[in-house]
Design a protein around this motif. Structure first.
Motif, short mmCIF file in Angstrom:
data_model
loop_
_atom_site.label_atom_id
_atom_site.label_comp_id
_atom_site.label_asym_id
_atom_site.label_seq_id
_atom_site.Cartn_x
_atom_site.Cartn_y
_atom_site.Cartn_z
N CYS A 222 0.90 -1.18 0.22
CA CYS A 222 0.20 -0.11 -0.04
C CYS A 222 0.93 1.24 -0.15
CB CYS A 222 -1.01 0.12 1.09
SG CYS A 222 -1.81 1.67 1.72
N CYS A 225 0.07 3.40 3.67
CA CYS A 225 0.75 2.78 4.88
C CYS A 225 2.00 2.15 4.78
CB CYS A 225 -0.06 2.21 5.69
SG CYS A 225 -0.75 0.57 4.81
N CYS A 248 -7.18 -0.41 1.38
CA CYS A 248 -6.45 -1.00 2.15
C CYS A 248 -6.95 -1.47 3.45
CB CYS A 248 -5.12 -0.10 2.51
SG CYS A 248 -3.86 -0.78 3.52
N GLU A 250 -5.14 -2.13 6.17
CA GLU A 250 -4.45 -1.51 7.32
C GLU A 250 -5.09 -0.21 7.66
OE1 GLU A 250 -2.43 -3.34 9.49
OE2 GLU A 250 -2.77 -5.01 8.40
N CYS A 251 -4.90 0.52 6.74
CA CYS A 251 -5.04 2.07 6.72
C CYS A 251 -6.40 2.36 6.14
CB CYS A 251 -3.80 2.80 6.24
SG CYS A 251 -3.59 2.61 4.33
#
Ligand SMILES: [Zn+2]
Length: 263
Positions: A222, A225, A248, A250-251
């Motif tokens: 990504c 992040c 994403c 994660e972020c």
């Protein structure tokens, strides 16, 4: 559809509820680039080195102004002391001259003459002492005059530098403003190309994610992040239709696929 598939479908549906063809997604990267540049400009505007130096010089100017007022006040006081010392010396001289005139005229008794002689000698000592005081006061006045001149010169030099810095700051601001105006014009076109729904999502994410709402998916990583996607995520992205707007894991930023994405 089995339970497991249905669950995955629902999750996918929740995650990727926005569709936008690839050209709109790529335009979104252009929009992000413009917004990143706008953030850089705002940062540059707030952190121009001239601004910090101006704050520093402002403090120096206040301090110098205070020193100058004090030195000028002290000089004024000492100039009055000189006038007083001068007057004192003058009075003693006049009195001595009067006594000497009386002695020359020879009026009065021998005792009077002796008293006058005594006074003339004592006045001479007094005059000498007063002249020493006057000299010392004049030396102090000279030193203070030099100090006032030095402070005035330093203040003038400071003013010149402040004027220079103000001019540099204004020039830098004007250049940044010009660039902001240019970006503003391009941005309107790009926003129209991205479309209201995708811009809306992007703005929302950007506000809560430090100014980055959309990033490239590059070599399984990504661009927002910088984390590498796991295999489950990669599989999901590979299976996703081209017009699905990916996020994403994660972020939560929008991830835009390009030929370098690895999916
Ligand atoms: Zn991310």
């Amino acid at each position: 559809m089995g339970l497991r598939d249905r669950s995955r479908h629902q999750r996918n549906h929740r995650r990727y509820d926005l569709l936008a063809d690839t050209s709109r997604q790529w335009r979104l990267l252009d929009l992000q680039a413009l917004d990143t540049r706008l953030s850089q400009i705002a940062h540059r505007r707030a952190t121009l080195p001239e601004l910090a130096e101006l704050v520093e010089l402002d403090a120096q100017a206040s301090s110098l102004d205070g020193d100058l007022v004090r030195a000028q006040t002290a000089l004024g006081d000492i100039q009055r002391e000189i006038v007083k010392a001068d007057t004192d010396v003058q009075l003693v001289r006049e009195r001595s001259a009067r006594d000497q005139a009386r002695m020359l005229a020879g009026q009065g008794t021998a005792k009077d003459m002796q008293a006058l002689q005594h006074e003339v000698e004592s006045l001479a000592n007094r005059q000498s002492a007063l002249e020493d005081i006057e000299l010392e006061v004049m030396e102090r006045a000279e030193a203070l005059t030099a100090e006032v001149s030095r402070l005035k010169a330093a203040r003038a030099q400071l003013t010149t530098r402040v004027d220079e810095l103000n001019a540099l700051r204004d020039k830098a601001f004007a250049e940044l403003d010009t660039e902001v105006a240019e970006i503003g014009r391009s941005r309107a076109d790009v926003v129209a190309g991205v479309g209201e729904d995708l811009v809306g999502l992007y703005e929302k994410i950007r506000d809560s994610s430090g100014g980055i709402g959309a990033a490239v998916l590059r070599q399984r990583r990504c661009g927002g992040c910088n984390l590498e996607l796991n295999q489950v995520e990669m599989n999901r992205f590979t299976a996703a239709a081209q017009d699905e707007v990916l996020r994403c894991e994660e972020c939560r930023r929008i991830l835009v696929r390009t030929s370098e994405s690895g999916v």
